[in-house]
Design a protein around this motif. Sequence first.
Motif, PDB file in Angstrom:
ATOM      1  N   TRP A  91       5.783  13.268   1.427  1.00  0.00           N
ATOM      2  CA  TRP A  91       5.361  11.994   2.006  1.00  0.00           C
ATOM      3  C   TRP A  91       6.450  11.302   2.824  1.00  0.00           C
ATOM      4  O   TRP A  91       6.155  10.618   3.795  1.00  0.00           O
ATOM      5  CB  TRP A  91       4.825  11.060   0.922  1.00  0.00           C
ATOM      6  CG  TRP A  91       5.853  10.565  -0.051  1.00  0.00           C
ATOM      7  CD1 TRP A  91       6.193  11.152  -1.237  1.00  0.00           C
ATOM      8  CD2 TRP A  91       6.662   9.402   0.069  1.00  0.00           C
ATOM      9  NE1 TRP A  91       7.168  10.426  -1.863  1.00  0.00           N
ATOM     10  CE2 TRP A  91       7.475   9.337  -1.077  1.00  0.00           C
ATOM     11  CE3 TRP A  91       6.789   8.403   1.035  1.00  0.00           C
ATOM     12  CZ2 TRP A  91       8.392   8.320  -1.285  1.00  0.00           C
ATOM     13  CZ3 TRP A  91       7.701   7.382   0.826  1.00  0.00           C
ATOM     14  CH2 TRP A  91       8.491   7.348  -0.325  1.00  0.00           C
ATOM     15  N   ARG A  92       7.694  11.477   2.459  1.00  0.00           N
ATOM     16  CA  ARG A  92       8.771  10.814   3.209  1.00  0.00           C
ATOM     17  C   ARG A  92       8.875  11.344   4.637  1.00  0.00           C
ATOM     18  O   ARG A  92       9.236  10.612   5.543  1.00  0.00           O
ATOM     19  CB  ARG A  92      10.111  10.981   2.492  1.00  0.00           C
ATOM     20  CG  ARG A  92      10.205  10.195   1.197  1.00  0.00           C
ATOM     21  CD  ARG A  92      11.577  10.348   0.543  1.00  0.00           C
ATOM     22  NE  ARG A  92      11.578   9.852  -0.810  1.00  0.00           N
ATOM     23  CZ  ARG A  92      11.738   8.581  -1.150  1.00  0.00           C
ATOM     24  NH1 ARG A  92      11.909   7.672  -0.231  1.00  0.00           N
ATOM     25  NH2 ARG A  92      11.731   8.212  -2.419  1.00  0.00           N
ATOM     26  N   GLU A  93       8.573  12.617   4.832  1.00  0.00           N
ATOM     27  CA  GLU A  93       8.661  13.235   6.152  1.00  0.00           C
ATOM     28  C   GLU A  93       7.339  13.196   6.913  1.00  0.00           C
ATOM     29  O   GLU A  93       7.315  13.411   8.118  1.00  0.00           O
ATOM     30  CB  GLU A  93       9.117  14.697   6.026  1.00  0.00           C
ATOM     31  CG  GLU A  93      10.539  14.871   5.537  1.00  0.00           C
ATOM     32  CD  GLU A  93      10.683  14.745   4.022  1.00  0.00           C
ATOM     33  OE1 GLU A  93       9.688  14.934   3.291  1.00  0.00           O
ATOM     34  OE2 GLU A  93      11.789  14.433   3.568  1.00  0.00           O
ATOM     35  N   SER A  94       6.254  12.963   6.218  1.00  0.00           N
ATOM     36  CA  SER A  94       4.933  13.024   6.831  1.00  0.00           C
ATOM     37  C   SER A  94       4.590  11.730   7.571  1.00  0.00           C
ATOM     38  O   SER A  94       4.835  10.639   7.069  1.00  0.00           O
ATOM     39  CB  SER A  94       3.877  13.269   5.748  1.00  0.00           C
ATOM     40  OG  SER A  94       2.585  13.210   6.317  1.00  0.00           O
ATOM     41  N   PRO A  95       3.952  11.857   8.746  1.00  0.00           N
ATOM     42  CA  PRO A  95       3.502  10.674   9.477  1.00  0.00           C
ATOM     43  C   PRO A  95       2.117  10.186   9.037  1.00  0.00           C
ATOM     44  O   PRO A  95       1.579   9.251   9.626  1.00  0.00           O
ATOM     45  CB  PRO A  95       3.446  11.176  10.926  1.00  0.00           C
ATOM     46  CG  PRO A  95       3.071  12.614  10.790  1.00  0.00           C
ATOM     47  CD  PRO A  95       3.771  13.080   9.532  1.00  0.00           C
ATOM     48  N   LEU A  96       1.551  10.781   7.996  1.00  0.00           N
ATOM     49  CA  LEU A  96       0.164  10.526   7.629  1.00  0.00           C
ATOM     50  C   LEU A  96      -0.051   9.349   6.686  1.00  0.00           C
ATOM     51  O   LEU A  96      -1.197   9.048   6.341  1.00  0.00           O
ATOM     52  CB  LEU A  96      -0.445  11.790   7.002  1.00  0.00           C
ATOM     53  CG  LEU A  96      -0.430  13.045   7.879  1.00  0.00           C
ATOM     54  CD1 LEU A  96      -1.053  14.212   7.133  1.00  0.00           C
ATOM     55  CD2 LEU A  96      -1.140  12.786   9.194  1.00  0.00           C
ATOM     56  N   PHE A  97       1.011   8.675   6.258  1.00  0.00           N
ATOM     57  CA  PHE A  97       0.878   7.605   5.276  1.00  0.00           C
ATOM     58  C   PHE A  97       1.294   6.260   5.859  1.00  0.00           C
ATOM     59  O   PHE A  97       2.268   6.167   6.608  1.00  0.00           O
ATOM     60  CB  PHE A  97       1.704   7.929   4.022  1.00  0.00           C
ATOM     61  CG  PHE A  97       1.277   9.213   3.373  1.00  0.00           C
ATOM     62  CD1 PHE A  97       0.142   9.271   2.591  1.00  0.00           C
ATOM     63  CD2 PHE A  97       1.991  10.380   3.590  1.00  0.00           C
ATOM     64  CE1 PHE A  97      -0.278  10.464   2.016  1.00  0.00           C
ATOM     65  CE2 PHE A  97       1.589  11.587   3.019  1.00  0.00           C
ATOM     66  CZ  PHE A  97       0.450  11.625   2.230  1.00  0.00           C
ATOM     67  N   SER A  98       0.565   5.220   5.474  1.00  0.00           N
ATOM     68  CA  SER A  98       0.875   3.857   5.919  1.00  0.00           C
ATOM     69  C   SER A  98       2.115   3.342   5.192  1.00  0.00           C
ATOM     70  O   SER A  98       2.555   3.930   4.183  1.00  0.00           O
ATOM     71  CB  SER A  98      -0.308   2.929   5.625  1.00  0.00           C
ATOM     72  OG  SER A  98      -0.436   2.737   4.215  1.00  0.00           O
ATOM     73  N   GLU A  99       2.646   2.240   5.653  1.00  0.00           N
ATOM     74  CA  GLU A  99       3.811   1.638   4.989  1.00  0.00           C
ATOM     75  C   GLU A  99       3.469   1.220   3.562  1.00  0.00           C
ATOM     76  O   GLU A  99       4.287   1.362   2.657  1.00  0.00           O
ATOM     77  CB  GLU A  99       4.345   0.446   5.797  1.00  0.00           C
ATOM     78  CG  GLU A  99       5.031   0.854   7.087  1.00  0.00           C
ATOM     79  CD  GLU A  99       6.157   1.857   6.859  1.00  0.00           C
ATOM     80  OE1 GLU A  99       7.020   1.623   5.993  1.00  0.00           O
ATOM     81  OE2 GLU A  99       6.181   2.887   7.560  1.00  0.00           O
TER      82      GLU A  99
END
Length: 159
Positions: A75-83
């Motif tokens: 998740w830290r590297e993925s652009p798929l999650f909101s803040e």
Amino acid sequence: MSPRLNYMQQSSDLFKKLSTLSMGVKASGIESGILYLVDIRASQLNGCAFCLDMHIKQAKIGGERELRLHHVAIWRESPLFSERERAALAWTEALTRLGEHGVSDSDYAAALEQFSEKELSDLTFAVGIINLWNRLNIAFRNVPGSLDKAFGLERAELA
């Protein structure tokens, strides 16, 4: 891996109370998508195969995209999650991997940037509860997928 004992039967009153507490968290107002991510990430960190299997299926049934499910581990590297989702995942990691000095002030401040005090309290209950479920299922070796039919998880069509 073979199961050990059935804690749901052996401690049925406590199981029912924990289940009720879990349902209370789901009704707390925190988005179900965030709660799925929390359950999945804590289960990954704890190595709970039973819970990871179950919560991935629940998330898929709840409409979560498969690629995001694959990206929870990164998740830290993925652009798929909101803040907000990132804050929930970071809080989950901080509480699941409690260090010698507990949760840092910076982790707490970062979580409060995305969650109200009430939401952060509810989120903390969610993290604590999934960690307890993980420990129960790891201790007694519940087999992944063994309760799919009872929980209606075959609808995820991931078998």
